[in-house]
Motif scaffolding. Sequence first.
Motif, PDB file in Angstrom:
ATOM      1  N   ALA A   1       0.830  -1.212   0.000  1.00 20.54           N
ATOM      2  CA  ALA A   1       0.000   0.000   0.000  1.00 20.54           C
ATOM      3  C   ALA A   1       0.862   1.259   0.000  1.00 20.54           C
ATOM      4  O   ALA A   1       0.567   2.225  -0.714  1.00 20.54           O
ATOM      5  CB  ALA A   1      -0.932  -0.008   1.207  1.00 20.54           C
ATOM      6  N   LEU A   2       1.939   1.259   0.789  1.00 20.68           N
ATOM      7  CA  LEU A   2       2.780   2.454   0.880  1.00 20.68           C
ATOM      8  C   LEU A   2       3.568   2.692  -0.406  1.00 20.68           C
ATOM      9  O   LEU A   2       3.752   3.832  -0.826  1.00 20.68           O
ATOM     10  CB  LEU A   2       3.727   2.334   2.068  1.00 20.68           C
ATOM     11  N   VAL A   3       4.036   1.614  -1.027  1.00 16.31           N
ATOM     12  CA  VAL A   3       4.753   1.764  -2.294  1.00 16.31           C
ATOM     13  C   VAL A   3       3.822   2.342  -3.355  1.00 16.31           C
ATOM     14  O   VAL A   3       4.222   3.181  -4.172  1.00 16.31           O
ATOM     15  CB  VAL A   3       5.333   0.412  -2.742  1.00 16.31           C
ATOM     16  N   ALA A   4       2.565   1.909  -3.364  1.00 17.02           N
ATOM     17  CA  ALA A   4       1.601   2.442  -4.323  1.00 17.02           C
ATOM     18  C   ALA A   4       1.424   3.946  -4.155  1.00 17.02           C
ATOM     19  O   ALA A   4       1.193   4.666  -5.126  1.00 17.02           O
ATOM     20  CB  ALA A   4       0.257   1.740  -4.162  1.00 17.02           C
ATOM     21  N   ALA A   5       1.551   4.426  -2.901  1.00 22.71           N
ATOM     22  CA  ALA A   5       1.407   5.861  -2.636  1.00 22.71           C
ATOM     23  C   ALA A   5       2.721   6.609  -2.758  1.00 22.71           C
ATOM     24  O   ALA A   5       2.726   7.846  -2.746  1.00 22.71           O
ATOM     25  CB  ALA A   5       0.825   6.072  -1.235  1.00 22.71           C
ATOM     26  N   GLY A   6       3.852   5.897  -2.855  1.00 23.76           N
ATOM     27  CA  GLY A   6       5.149   6.546  -3.035  1.00 23.76           C
ATOM     28  C   GLY A   6       6.001   6.661  -1.793  1.00 23.76           C
ATOM     29  O   GLY A   6       7.046   7.318  -1.830  1.00 23.76           O
ATOM     30  N   ALA A   7       5.609   6.023  -0.670  1.00 18.38           N
ATOM     31  CA  ALA A   7       6.348   6.154   0.599  1.00 18.38           C
ATOM     32  C   ALA A   7       7.412   5.061   0.703  1.00 18.38           C
ATOM     33  O   ALA A   7       7.331   4.172   1.554  1.00 18.38           O
ATOM     34  CB  ALA A   7       5.394   6.109   1.781  1.00 18.38           C
ATOM     35  N   THR A   8       8.430   5.111  -0.136  1.00 22.85           N
ATOM     36  CA  THR A   8       9.442   4.049  -0.170  1.00 22.85           C
ATOM     37  C   THR A   8      10.371   4.095   1.038  1.00 22.85           C
ATOM     38  O   THR A   8      10.832   3.047   1.504  1.00 22.85           O
ATOM     39  CB  THR A   8      10.261   4.141  -1.458  1.00 22.85           C
ATOM     40  N   ASP A   9      10.686   5.283   1.543  1.00 19.50           N
ATOM     41  CA  ASP A   9      11.607   5.372   2.688  1.00 19.50           C
ATOM     42  C   ASP A   9      11.012   4.710   3.932  1.00 19.50           C
ATOM     43  O   ASP A   9      11.708   4.011   4.672  1.00 19.50           O
ATOM     44  CB  ASP A   9      11.942   6.833   2.994  1.00 19.50           C
ATOM     45  N   VAL A  10       9.738   4.939   4.177  1.00 15.88           N
ATOM     46  CA  VAL A  10       9.084   4.323   5.330  1.00 15.88           C
ATOM     47  C   VAL A  10       9.025   2.808   5.153  1.00 15.88           C
ATOM     48  O   VAL A  10       9.198   2.048   6.115  1.00 15.88           O
ATOM     49  CB  VAL A  10       7.671   4.900   5.524  1.00 15.88           C
ATOM     50  N   VAL A  11       8.808   2.350   3.923  1.00 15.99           N
ATOM     51  CA  VAL A  11       8.796   0.908   3.656  1.00 15.99           C
ATOM     52  C   VAL A  11      10.157   0.298   3.991  1.00 15.99           C
ATOM     53  O   VAL A  11      10.242  -0.762   4.620  1.00 15.99           O
ATOM     54  CB  VAL A  11       8.432   0.640   2.184  1.00 15.99           C
ATOM     55  N   LEU A  12      11.241   0.973   3.571  1.00 10.50           N
ATOM     56  CA  LEU A  12      12.587   0.469   3.866  1.00 10.50           C
ATOM     57  C   LEU A  12      12.824   0.403   5.376  1.00 10.50           C
ATOM     58  O   LEU A  12      13.430  -0.550   5.874  1.00 10.50           O
ATOM     59  CB  LEU A  12      13.636   1.356   3.203  1.00 10.50           C
ATOM     60  N   ALA A  13      12.351   1.418   6.103  1.00  9.83           N
ATOM     61  CA  ALA A  13      12.510   1.424   7.563  1.00  9.83           C
ATOM     62  C   ALA A  13      11.749   0.269   8.198  1.00  9.83           C
ATOM     63  O   ALA A  13      12.245  -0.396   9.110  1.00  9.83           O
ATOM     64  CB  ALA A  13      12.039   2.762   8.136  1.00  9.83           C
ATOM     65  N   LEU A  14      10.533   0.004   7.716  1.00  6.76           N
ATOM     66  CA  LEU A  14       9.747  -1.107   8.247  1.00  6.76           C
ATOM     67  C   LEU A  14      10.422  -2.449   7.961  1.00  6.76           C
ATOM     68  O   LEU A  14      10.501  -3.317   8.830  1.00  6.76           O
ATOM     69  CB  LEU A  14       8.351  -1.108   7.628  1.00  6.76           C
ATOM     70  N   GLU A  15      10.904  -2.611   6.726  1.00 10.95           N
ATOM     71  CA  GLU A  15      11.537  -3.877   6.364  1.00 10.95           C
ATOM     72  C   GLU A  15      12.838  -4.079   7.131  1.00 10.95           C
ATOM     73  O   GLU A  15      13.168  -5.200   7.524  1.00 10.95           O
ATOM     74  CB  GLU A  15      11.777  -3.921   4.855  1.00 10.95           C
ATOM     75  N   GLU A  16      13.580  -2.991   7.348  1.00 10.94           N
ATOM     76  CA  GLU A  16      14.810  -3.101   8.138  1.00 10.94           C
ATOM     77  C   GLU A  16      14.493  -3.548   9.565  1.00 10.94           C
ATOM     78  O   GLU A  16      15.173  -4.418  10.120  1.00 10.94           O
ATOM     79  CB  GLU A  16      15.541  -1.756   8.165  1.00 10.94           C
ATOM     80  N   SER A  17      13.463  -2.967  10.154  1.00 14.32           N
ATOM     81  CA  SER A  17      13.071  -3.364  11.504  1.00 14.32           C
ATOM     82  C   SER A  17      12.629  -4.816  11.544  1.00 14.32           C
ATOM     83  O   SER A  17      12.921  -5.546  12.491  1.00 14.32           O
ATOM     84  CB  SER A  17      11.937  -2.460  12.003  1.00 14.32           C
ATOM     85  N   SER A  18      11.917  -5.254  10.492  1.00 16.44           N
ATOM     86  CA  SER A  18      11.466  -6.639  10.434  1.00 16.44           C
ATOM     87  C   SER A  18      12.652  -7.597  10.348  1.00 16.44           C
ATOM     88  O   SER A  18      12.683  -8.635  11.014  1.00 16.44           O
ATOM     89  CB  SER A  18      10.547  -6.840   9.229  1.00 16.44           C
TER      90      SER A  18
END
Length: 301
Positions: free
Chosen positions: A195-212
């Motif tokens: 959902a976030l990538v579709a909206a353009g929020a790639t930096d937040v996605v990277l932060a979430l994946e790093e935490s995961s």
Amino acid sequence: MPLSEDLRNELAAIAPEADCDRLAELSGLFHVAGSVHLRGRGEVALHLDLVSSAVARRAFALLRAFEVESEIRTYQQHAFGRATRYQLHVEGGVHAYETLHRAGVLDASRRPLAHPPQRVLSRRCCRGAYLRGALLGAGSLSGPRDPHLEIRSAELGGARFLAEVAARQGAVLHVLDRGRHAVAYAKGTESIADALVAAGATDVVLALEESSVLATIRADANRLANADHANLVRTSRAAHVQLEAVRRLDLDALPDDLRELASLRLRHPTASIADLARRCRPPLTKASAYRRLLRLQELAR
């Protein structure tokens, strides 16, 4: 909620290049955070109620790009720590009505639309911009542990429409009716990332994946550490039993194969069975050493 603030700041920094994207983003903002006030004689006024100054400035800039006049005001909530909220007022006018009609916020008679017509979301970039506007206006993101994304809507139909738009972009949003309002939401890093990538929020996605990834590594390290500790405890207990058995025996009376292993156990009281097997001459397999230690324990009994 730091992640929500990070998400809004990143989305607010994206500058749409095409008018169709600006209109779609305005549409998303007004459909989740806007309200229409009738002023009589066919006149209406509109305003957005927003939680962030960055989002208010973004909405102001979007309207200004179409030469629509607006005004930002602030007020304090009466609850939840009296946080400051931001309202963006659009007083109306022929040009403002025309722009909001193009954005799918008002119909030709200046009545509010429940959701924008298909022409506003005909392109993939426009659907991404609409989701971006909805996230800016009423989105929240919690995490990184057990991440949860939701977009609030006043009506259940609005939440279902958001889920439909997200589905066309390859993201899955579920819908929940909470009585006074409804939400379109996603749980789990993978679903939220879509959902976030579709909206353009790639930096937040990277932060979430790093935490995961870090959480997975920590869990694996803890599991391995616990397994190593359990193995050490078992080895220590077995070695103690074997040592006590050997001490009760007369080594000189033992057969040569048993005497060698008994002597090694006395000299190396904390060694594992595999280590004792390697020290034998010639070296033994772990299974052979284990069987000889069992024979020593039987003799001691």
